[in-house]
Design a protein around this motif. Structure first.
Motif: not given
Lengths: 221, 211
Positions: A56-76, A161-169
């Motif tokens: 379950w931990i591995a699943l949670a951390l795996a979902t964090l990997l694509p998060m950085e690019r989720l909106f960043q590419a569209d913003l850039e 930042v994503i990890a810090l904001v997201t992990l409590p959620l």
């Protein structure tokens, strides 16, 4: 409405065409779970204690990997400006993008989960439940993750930042999802924790597009 | 074309101020643009042209003052139907030029052949199956221009629309702007060098110097 729907279709296509967006999270998930027997020892008892939790931990951390690019590419590249300037609601854009990325990455994660479950010596008759649990859990992880992704979209190396904001959620899904997996592994009643995990996912889907939209409007300001 | 039925189209800016960090870019800015007009924003780099355009597009909140469109949206809607073309072209590296134009057509709920026609109009017909990463800077800019053609909207906000374009591309932009104005639309553009025919000019540097 047609705006959000067309963005959803585009993101789905981009996620698959852009060199396989799902490959890294799926690879990470598989690697983390398959390393576990080497780390905790392959005695049946050890794996039954550690297996579902590690998975379950591995699943949670795996979902964090694509998060950085989720909106960043569209913003850039200015796509987010074009969306925002055209009067289509940011909430719809955030929902469409997150859902598309969950389909492209979350579903492959859920379908590799049973293989890892067997590898960690979970009872084979529960594989369908494991797929279901991973689908529901990754849905929550993606939608709560989208809030962190939106907040960090304007930052260089926003991954931390994503990890810090997201992990409590992630915590409620972590507790109920793992509880359901342990119940399934032990042959107990997994209904109640699974329902609670489902409720958390629904809450995430309903609320996170609004939070993400607010963060995105700040990012383009 | 674009301005049909929008004869009362107008943009009113009152007492507008913008700041980046602690630096005031402009303040007390007031102007009015009506249907068929174009306004060239001029001024040195960093004088606030892009910021003003982003405020007019509703992307950035002004420090002070307000922006009001009338007759730009459907009915009495305050939300204006506008196009904002920033200096980023919103071009995706993996999608072909035609795919991207067709995406915007779907996005704006317009028929697909409108996208094909727009690609032809901006001179990308022979590059339409090239993915975004294979397009030159000028070709990317041309691709961004297709958004203006795909969805007719009365207000165009353009940030240096001719940047990276060759002579022929500049002529194209001038033509598009002239056609848009003739159809009753309005254009507000940050411009360096050659401007539009009989256009009004707002010089943000001069404004600051006189303040």
């Amino acid at each position: 409405m047609s705006g959000s729907f067309s963005v959803f279709a585009r993101e789905l296509k981009l996620a698959w065409s852009g060199g396989g967006g799902a490959a890294l999270p799926v690879g990470f998930f598989a690697a983390a779970a398959s390393m576990t027997p080497f780390a905790v020892g392959n005695e049946i008892g050890n794996l039954q204690i550690a297996g579902p939790g590690v998975m379950w931990i591995a699943l949670a951390l795996a979902t964090l990997l694509p998060m950085e690019r989720l909106f960043q590419a569209d913003l850039e590249d200015g796509t987010l400006d074009a969306y925002a300037g055209s009067g289509v609601g940011m909430e719809g854009i955030a929902l469409a993008k997150t859902l598309a990325h969950w389909i492209a990455t979350g579903i492959p994660l859920a379908f590799i989960a049973p293989v890892l479950w067997i590898m960690l010596q979970g009872p084979p008759e529960q594989v369908l439940f494991v797929i279901g649990a991973a689908l529901v859990g990754s849905l929550a992880f993606f939608f709560f993750g989208s809030i962190g992704a939106a907040l960090a979209a304007g930052l260089r190396r926003g991954g931390l930042v994503i990890a810090l904001v997201t992990l409590p959620l992630y915590v409620p899904t972590m507790i109920f999802g793992a509880a359901a997996l342990y119940a399934a592994a032990g042959g107990g009643d997994w209904g109640q924790p699974a329902l609670l995990a489902g409720a958390v996912s629904l809450f995430g889907i309903a609320t996170s597009p609004f939070a993400a939209a607010m963060a995105l409007r700040m990012a383009i300001d | 074309m674009s301005g049909a039925g929008a004869s009362s189209l107008a943009l009113e800016v009152e007492n507008l101020a913008a700041a980046r960090g602690l630096r005031v870019l402009f303040e007390g800015l007031a102007f009015r643009v009506s249907a068929g007009e174009s306004l060239e924003l001029r001024g040195a780099n960093g004088s606030g042209k892009s910021t003003l355009l982003r405020i007019l597009a509703g992307l950035t909140r002004p420090h002070e003052g307000r922006v009001r469109y009338s007759g730009a949206g459907p009915g009495d809607n305050e939300e204006a139907a506008l196009h904002y073309l920033g200096h980023l072209d919103a071009v995706k590296p993996t999608e072909t030029a035609l795919e991207q134009a067709r995406f915007w057509a779907r996005y704006f709920a317009r028929p697909q052949d409108v996208a094909d026609a727009a690609i032809k109009r901006v001179g990308l017909a022979n590059r339409k199956s090239v993915p975004g990463r294979g397009l030159s800077a000028g070709q990317k800019r041309r691709l961004a221009l297709t958004r203006l053609l795909i969805e007719p909207r009365p207000v165009w906000l353009l940030d240096e629309p001719t940047a990276a374009l060759d002579t022929e591309g500049r002529t194209l932009v001038m033509q598009l702007v002239a056609e848009h104005r003739a159809g009753g639309g309005m254009v507000i553009a940050a411009v360096h060098g050659e401007g539009f025919a009989n256009s009004r000019i707002l010089d943000l540097s001069a404004l600051k110097a006189s303040a």
